[in-house]
Scaffold this active site. Structure first.
Site, PDB file in Angstrom:
ATOM      1  N   LYS A 417       0.823  -1.217   0.000  1.00 49.76           N
ATOM      2  CA  LYS A 417       0.000   0.000   0.000  1.00 49.76           C
ATOM      3  C   LYS A 417       0.857   1.267   0.000  1.00 49.76           C
ATOM      4  O   LYS A 417       0.334   2.383  -0.155  1.00 49.76           O
ATOM      5  CB  LYS A 417      -0.943  -0.008   1.201  1.00 49.76           C
ATOM      6  CG  LYS A 417      -2.009  -1.104   1.105  1.00 49.76           C
ATOM      7  CD  LYS A 417      -2.844  -1.192   2.353  1.00 49.76           C
ATOM      8  CE  LYS A 417      -3.929  -2.245   2.186  1.00 49.76           C
ATOM      9  NZ  LYS A 417      -3.380  -3.611   1.986  1.00 49.76           N
ATOM     10  N   VAL A 455      -1.482 -10.612   4.275  1.00 48.50           N
ATOM     11  CA  VAL A 455      -1.204 -11.939   4.793  1.00 48.50           C
ATOM     12  C   VAL A 455      -2.508 -12.563   5.282  1.00 48.50           C
ATOM     13  O   VAL A 455      -3.360 -11.886   5.850  1.00 48.50           O
ATOM     14  CB  VAL A 455      -0.165 -11.900   5.937  1.00 48.50           C
ATOM     15  CG1 VAL A 455       1.216 -11.586   5.399  1.00 48.50           C
ATOM     16  CG2 VAL A 455      -0.557 -10.909   7.014  1.00 48.50           C
ATOM     17  N   GLY A 457      -5.064 -14.478   7.486  1.00 51.02           N
ATOM     18  CA  GLY A 457      -5.279 -14.753   8.899  1.00 51.02           C
ATOM     19  C   GLY A 457      -4.834 -13.668   9.843  1.00 51.02           C
ATOM     20  O   GLY A 457      -4.984 -13.809  11.053  1.00 51.02           O
TER      21      GLY A 457
END
Length: 635
Positions: A417, A455, A457
């Site tokens: 980002k 990522v 989880g």
């Protein structure tokens, strides 16, 4: 007598009793073997011959001694295997030779005794082997749960892994699994694996699923490429949506003990993402961690806590876990203590210059992994000043102190980002990259940034949110049907961060190969199917629209940036141009903090854009979610 002493004594008595039972059973088997051997040989002995009582007793005693040599009286009766059968053959063979040698010294034995010994030994192997395996046969073949109460199960994978798992299932009837067929394109159809027929390959399995009431599928094929696995799971779920699927993970995630049923687990979203396991140079990573003093900031977060776990495996001299969240830090410390790993927990904020100075002066870290950051995009759009304080100010504080305290390496966890950012979170992380580059070459410390995508989880990521929505019966809320994101698992991302950090010479912005971007809608549908439900039928998918600061696609490199290869095929080096000198950067950061002190949150984005020219934003998105106009009216 204490309970512990009683338990030890009971175990000793049971062990002794079991050994006596085995010995008595073997003695009976040996005497019967001598009787049968004599009955078979007597007609060929050339006359009347009496049964050799003395030699038979010598033979039985010698063989018992041979079995004792091979420790056959310490074997568990329930789990006798082929290894024990080999030891029985060895023990009987040694005992037979001992009997012949001893008998020849005592009686000067003839050819009859030689033939008698050989035949009795062969019969004894069968009798003793049958006696030893009797309990296993009884448990596995005769004492079975009613078949109708057991799950109709099939296995995909007929090689060693499938073989071991099928053995376990047949041995453990309490699992309530009844395997009706094994499938594998690599195996020859028609053969039997432990009395279960190999019925064919993948296409045959699909036909079987259509015609039979299969309740569970075990995929015992850890080497199967993930793209092929995903295609197979999708097809299986389309045929039989409610089927229970278990998988044997890749061997890199297994321990060294033999493969068994305890290794299989439910299929997860990580298994069907289509990403293959990464290759790592563990020697290089170990060299940068082992026997070093390592500090991890943000140690209570998803990435930070995994960094602590992975670093702990490499035996650093001291491992400092630092986080402002004492609850999460407690959980990490408690988890590692249970497995015998000690860490030094430290509750502190990376924005507290004085405390960080005291801590770093006390522990003198060799390596810092800087994972502390605010990362929630919409939340940071409402509170840009907090993102700036932690993501920019915290990084600047740590960078300056790393130089002061002669830290050898400083590895900052960045994000995709930060590329052409459209939100405060991304802009602050890009500014943090600039901070790291500006401090490099000004002191001993080597500053490295590692950039990667989402990522699976992690807290606040889409997967836990989707799973909670599915658990509650839906609907699953997706921002936009076209939205795509890069994904990797937390351990994979962390190990690549450590790899990049170990190979960096300072001043680099490394970019991890994130594979192909995944459509969020497709991920939502996969998760719904993994729960045995049908998308748009059992669980609805709704679209909520882009939130403040979000964009449909993330990038890993700026448009003006190039990329160069490194010695690791999954790590690239971004060719980042420095936007300004260290003095200019410090001036603009100080200016932004003056705005924060003055409460001028509406000007913060403009200040960030001076540091990150590629930052684009909508002017109506400012602190506390207020527009410029409404802020002015409020003032």
């Amino acid at each position: 007598m204490s309970t512990e002493m009683y338990d030890v004594r009971s175990k000793y008595i049971n062990k002794f009793t079991r050994g006596l039972i085995f010995m008595a059973g073997d003695a009976v088997a040996l005497l019967l073997a001598t009787v049968f051997a004599f009955i078979i040989l007597a007609p060929f002995s050339g006359g009347e011959r009496a049964f050799p009582v003395g030699y038979s007793l010598l033979f039985a005693g010698s063989v018992l001694a041979g079995l004792m040599i091979f420790r056959m009286y310490l074997v568990t009766w329930r789990y006798v295997s082929l290894r024990e059968m080999v030891r029985i053959v060895n023990g009987v063979g040694v005992g037979a030779i001992l009997a012949v040698l001893t008998g020849n010294l005592i009686w000067n034995i003839s050819n009859f005794e030689f033939a008698f010994t050989a035949l009795a030994a062969l019969i004894a192997i069968q009798f003793i082997g049958g006696f030893r395996i009797s309990k296993r046969v009884l448990m596995e073949l005769l004492i079975q749960s009613p078949r109708k109460q057991m799950k109709h199960t099939i296995i995909y994978g007929a090689e060693s892994e499938g073989d071991q798992i099928l053995r376990d299932i047949l041995r453990n009837k309490q699992m309530k699994l009844s395997v009706h067929g094994v499938f594998d394109d690599r195996a020859i159809p028609g053969l039997f694996l432990h009395e279960t027929r190999i019925l064919g390959g993948m296409q045959t399995m699909y036909d079987y699923l259509r015609n039979q009431p299969v309740e569970a599928l075990i995929v015992a094929y850890p080497e199967m490429p993930k793209k092929d696995l995903k295609a197979m799971i999708d097809h299986v779920k389309s045929i039989r949506p409610g089927i229970e699927i278990k998988i044997l993970p890749s061997f890199h995630s297994l321990s060294d003990d033999p493969v068994g049923v305890h290794h299989i687990r439910d299929i997860s979203i990580e298994d069907i993402l289509g990403r293959e396991p990464v290759s790592l140079d563990m020697d290089m990573i170990s060299e940068s961690i082992t026997d070093k003093t390592v500090m991890v900031t943000g140690a209570g977060g998803s990435i930070g806590s995994e960094l602590v776990r992975q670093c702990a495996k490499l035996k650093p001299a001291t491992l400092i876990a630092l986080d402002v969240d004492e609850t999460e830090l407690f959980h990490v410390e408690n988890e590692l203590r249970k497995i015998g790993t000690e860490i030094v927990p430290c509750v502190a904020s990376v924005t507290d210059y004085r405390k960080m100075d005291l801590i770093m002066g006390s522990v003198q870290p060799d390596v810092i992994f800087h994972a502390a950051a605010y990362k929630h995009v919409p939340m940071m759009e409402s509170f840009p000043e907090e993102a700036i304080k932690v993501n920019v100010g915290g990084t600047q504080t740590l960078a300056e102190l790393a130089c002061r305290h002669l830290v050898k390496k400083f590895v900052m966890v960045s994000t995709d980002k930060a590329v052409n950012p459209t939100n405060v979170m991304g802009a602050t992380k890009r500014a943090a990259e600039e901070v790291c580059m500006s401090y490099n070459d000004t002191c001993l410390t080597k500053f490295i940034s590692v950039r990667f995508g989402n990522v699976l989880g992690s807290r606040g990521s889409v997967v836990p949110i989707f799973m909670e929505q599915i658990k509650n019966g839906g609907p699953v809320s997706v921002t936009d049907p076209k939205m795509k994101r890069y994904f990797m698992t937390i351990p994979e991302a962390v190990l690549l961060v450590m790899q990049a950090g170990s190979m960096g010479d300072g001043g680099e912005v490394f970019v991890l190969d994130m594979g192909e971007p995944v459509k969020i809608t497709d991920m939502a549908r996969d998760l719904i199917r993994l729960h045995g439900l049908e998308p748009d039928k059992d669980i609805q998918i709704v679209y909520s629209g882009l939130r403040p600061g979000e964009k449909l696609f993330e990038e890993l490199l700026n448009a003006e940036e190039g990329v160069s290869d490194t010695q690791h095929r999954e790590i690239f080096k971004a060719v980042c141009s420095r936007n300004m000198s260290k003095e200019e950067l410090n001036y603009y950061i100080a200016d932004i903090f003056n705005m924060i002190d003055a409460g001028q949150t509406e000007l913060l984005r403009e200040g960030l854009k001076k540091i990150v020219p590629t930052y684009s934003y909508k002017s109506e998105l400012n602190g506390m979610g207020l527009t410029n106009k409404s802020q002015q009216e409020a003032m």
